[in-house]
Design a protein around this motif. Structure first.
Motif, mmCIF file in Angstrom:
data_model
loop_
_atom_site.group_PDB
_atom_site.id
_atom_site.type_symbol
_atom_site.label_atom_id
_atom_site.label_comp_id
_atom_site.label_asym_id
_atom_site.label_seq_id
_atom_site.Cartn_x
_atom_site.Cartn_y
_atom_site.Cartn_z
ATOM 1 N N VAL A 161 0.813 -1.217 0.000
ATOM 2 C CA VAL A 161 0.000 0.000 0.000
ATOM 3 C C VAL A 161 0.849 1.271 0.000
ATOM 4 N N ASP A 162 2.131 1.148 0.335
ATOM 5 C CA ASP A 162 2.972 2.344 0.448
ATOM 6 C C ASP A 162 4.433 1.903 0.458
ATOM 7 N N ALA A 163 5.209 2.329 -0.530
ATOM 8 C CA ALA A 163 6.610 1.911 -0.632
ATOM 9 C C ALA A 163 7.570 2.856 0.084
ATOM 10 N N ASN A 164 7.075 3.912 0.698
ATOM 11 C CA ASN A 164 7.967 4.806 1.437
ATOM 12 C C ASN A 164 8.666 4.054 2.560
ATOM 13 N N GLY A 165 9.979 4.193 2.656
ATOM 14 C CA GLY A 165 10.754 3.539 3.701
ATOM 15 C C GLY A 165 11.180 2.124 3.393
ATOM 16 N N ALA A 166 10.786 1.602 2.228
ATOM 17 C CA ALA A 166 11.128 0.206 1.909
ATOM 18 C C ALA A 166 12.636 0.018 1.772
ATOM 19 N N GLY A 167 13.295 0.943 1.080
ATOM 20 C CA GLY A 167 14.740 0.831 0.924
ATOM 21 C C GLY A 167 15.470 0.946 2.244
ATOM 22 N N ASP A 168 14.986 1.806 3.118
ATOM 23 C CA ASP A 168 15.584 1.953 4.444
ATOM 24 C C ASP A 168 15.395 0.674 5.252
ATOM 25 N N SER A 169 14.230 0.062 5.129
ATOM 26 C CA SER A 169 13.962 -1.187 5.852
ATOM 27 C C SER A 169 14.815 -2.327 5.307
ATOM 28 N N LEU A 170 15.048 -2.347 4.002
ATOM 29 C CA LEU A 170 15.944 -3.346 3.417
ATOM 30 C C LEU A 170 17.325 -3.226 4.048
ATOM 31 N N ALA A 171 17.818 -1.998 4.160
ATOM 32 C CA ALA A 171 19.132 -1.774 4.749
ATOM 33 C C ALA A 171 19.168 -2.186 6.214
ATOM 34 N N VAL A 172 18.161 -1.791 6.970
ATOM 35 C CA VAL A 172 18.110 -2.107 8.395
ATOM 36 C C VAL A 172 18.074 -3.613 8.615
ATOM 37 N N GLY A 173 17.222 -4.314 7.867
ATOM 38 C CA GLY A 173 17.112 -5.759 8.024
ATOM 39 C C GLY A 173 18.391 -6.476 7.664
ATOM 40 N N PHE A 174 19.031 -6.044 6.576
ATOM 41 C CA PHE A 174 20.283 -6.688 6.149
ATOM 42 C C PHE A 174 21.412 -6.399 7.127
ATOM 43 N N LEU A 175 21.617 -5.140 7.459
ATOM 44 C CA LEU A 175 22.743 -4.759 8.312
ATOM 45 C C LEU A 175 22.642 -5.398 9.693
ATOM 46 N N SER A 176 21.466 -5.346 10.293
ATOM 47 C CA SER A 176 21.309 -5.914 11.630
ATOM 48 C C SER A 176 21.507 -7.423 11.613
ATOM 49 N N SER A 177 21.009 -8.071 10.579
ATOM 50 C CA SER A 177 21.114 -9.533 10.512
ATOM 51 C C SER A 177 22.557 -9.978 10.254
ATOM 52 N N HIS A 178 23.248 -9.305 9.353
ATOM 53 C CA HIS A 178 24.602 -9.721 8.982
ATOM 54 C C HIS A 178 25.643 -9.302 10.017
ATOM 55 N N TYR A 179 25.589 -8.062 10.462
ATOM 56 C CA TYR A 179 26.654 -7.544 11.321
ATOM 57 C C TYR A 179 26.402 -7.724 12.810
ATOM 58 N N PHE A 180 25.151 -7.791 13.231
ATOM 59 C CA PHE A 180 24.856 -7.938 14.651
ATOM 60 C C PHE A 180 24.497 -9.363 15.035
ATOM 61 N N GLU A 181 23.868 -10.101 14.104
ATOM 62 C CA GLU A 181 23.374 -11.433 14.450
ATOM 63 C C GLU A 181 24.117 -12.552 13.741
ATOM 64 N N GLY A 182 25.051 -12.208 12.845
ATOM 65 C CA GLY A 182 25.916 -13.210 12.240
ATOM 66 C C GLY A 182 25.304 -14.041 11.134
ATOM 67 N N TYR A 183 24.191 -13.598 10.547
ATOM 68 C CA TYR A 183 23.613 -14.320 9.427
ATOM 69 C C TYR A 183 24.505 -14.195 8.195
ATOM 70 N N SER A 184 24.468 -15.205 7.355
ATOM 71 C CA SER A 184 25.193 -15.144 6.089
ATOM 72 C C SER A 184 24.626 -14.023 5.236
ATOM 73 N N ILE A 185 25.378 -13.618 4.221
ATOM 74 C CA ILE A 185 24.899 -12.566 3.322
ATOM 75 C C ILE A 185 23.563 -12.967 2.702
ATOM 76 N N GLU A 186 23.451 -14.233 2.304
ATOM 77 C CA GLU A 186 22.229 -14.695 1.641
ATOM 78 C C GLU A 186 21.025 -14.651 2.584
ATOM 79 N N ASP A 187 21.207 -15.119 3.812
ATOM 80 C CA ASP A 187 20.095 -15.097 4.768
ATOM 81 C C ASP A 187 19.788 -13.665 5.216
ATOM 82 N N ALA A 188 20.836 -12.861 5.347
ATOM 83 C CA ALA A 188 20.628 -11.476 5.778
ATOM 84 C C ALA A 188 19.857 -10.679 4.734
ATOM 85 N N ILE A 189 20.125 -10.945 3.455
ATOM 86 C CA ILE A 189 19.406 -10.197 2.414
ATOM 87 C C ILE A 189 17.941 -10.613 2.391
ATOM 88 N N LEU A 190 17.651 -11.878 2.664
ATOM 89 C CA LEU A 190 16.259 -12.314 2.749
ATOM 90 C C LEU A 190 15.555 -11.605 3.913
#
Length: 307
Positions: A238-267
């Protein structure tokens, strides 16, 4: 005080104008729609996104001494986001008006106030962020002066250069050269792969993430370039505002803080982005850690079964 992440850059009030058609009828004075305000812009979405996932966040930016600035400061402080470095722009708080078309299109009208001429106190910021692991930087003009000092302080630098139109854009040059993780949108490119390759040629030891909307996303690293299909959820977009920011937040937190692989972090980043798109005119209802974990498990399990 050390933080998990510092979000550095733009925050302001977004006014999203939801139109009832795929275009504006300029032959009439009044058009009817739905107008919603929220704390937005890249930094507004990102700092709230990290906070919703449970991280210690410091926001570095500017607001005005006006109603909007006081409101933003109050809300971020109530959320537990450190606002010690939320400084004053004498020209006021940034504003953004987004025309949201019924077919999913968007036109943005951005008022950055004094952003081009502001000069932060680099040593104060450097000292306050000492011990912080990650800085996620928006490409507001004054943030370029913090890139090298924060790298010298040992922070991982993530930069979102957003809807780049020219790979040789001089305004983005400093950000592109210094970023350890580089995000950009493919909005202006049918084929963004040559951009990913170019950014990796500039620095081959980093990660480059390209958000491609309905086409998914692509990620480049020293392992090559890989494309990832889009994530689907039951709730409609319904609204794409903030989607790119959320992509970054989800990837960065998963990869750098929680140790997920790049592939899992991007998902996980894609899930956070797609979830954001189900929320209309708000940046305060972004995905929580528990919800992200649950959706990641469901989608990851389903994809493995389909292989």
């Amino acid at each position: 005080m050390a933080f998990d992440v510092a979000v550095i850059g733009a925050v302001g009030i977004d006014t999203n104008v939801y139109l009832s058609d795929s275009k504006v009828n300029l032959s009439v004075e009044t058009s009817f729609g739905e107008n919603l305000d929220c704390i937005g812009q890249a930094g507004g979405y990102a700092c709230q996104g990290f906070e919703r996932l449970g991280y210690r966040v410091c926001f570095v930016g500017y607001v005005g001494e006006d109603f909007s600035g006081k409101y933003i400061r109050q809300i971020l402080t109530e959320l537990g986001i450190d606002t010690s470095l939320l400084m004053i722009d004498p020209l006021g708080t940034k504003r953004s008006v987004n025309l949201m078309y019924i077919n999913g299109g968007r036109k943005n009208f951005y008022d950055g106030k004094g952003a081009m001429n502001l000069c932060p106190n680099i040593e104060d910021i450097r000292s306050h962020l000492s011990g912080t692991k990650l800085a996620h930087v928006n490409i507001v003009n004054w943030t370029r002066f913090l890139l090298k000092p924060l790298k010298e302080e040992g922070l991982i630098l993530s930069v979102d250069i957003q809807d780049v139109t020219d790979s040789d854009d001089p305004y983005r040059k400093d950000f592109i050269e210094e970023a350890d993780v580089l995000f950009f949108s493919s909005t202006n490119f049918a084929d963004p792969y040559h951009l990913i390759k170019k950014y990796l040629e500039i620095r081959g030891d980093r990660i480059v993430v390209c958000g491609m909307g309905k086409r998914g996303c692509a990620i480049g690293s020293n392992k090559g370039i890989e494309h990832f299909d889009p994530v689907e959820l039951e709730e409609p977009v319904v609204d794409a505002n903030g989607a790119g920011d959320s992509l970054a937040v989800g990837f960065l937190s998963s990869h750098y803080f929680e140790g997920y692989s790049i592939e899992d972090a991007i998902l996980r980043g894609q899930i956070a982005a797609r979830y954001c798109c189900t929320k209309k005119g708000t940046s305060s209802e972004l995905i929580t850690s528990e919800h992200l974990d649950r959706l990641f498990k469901q989608i990851n399990t389903s994809r493995k079964q389909d292989q």
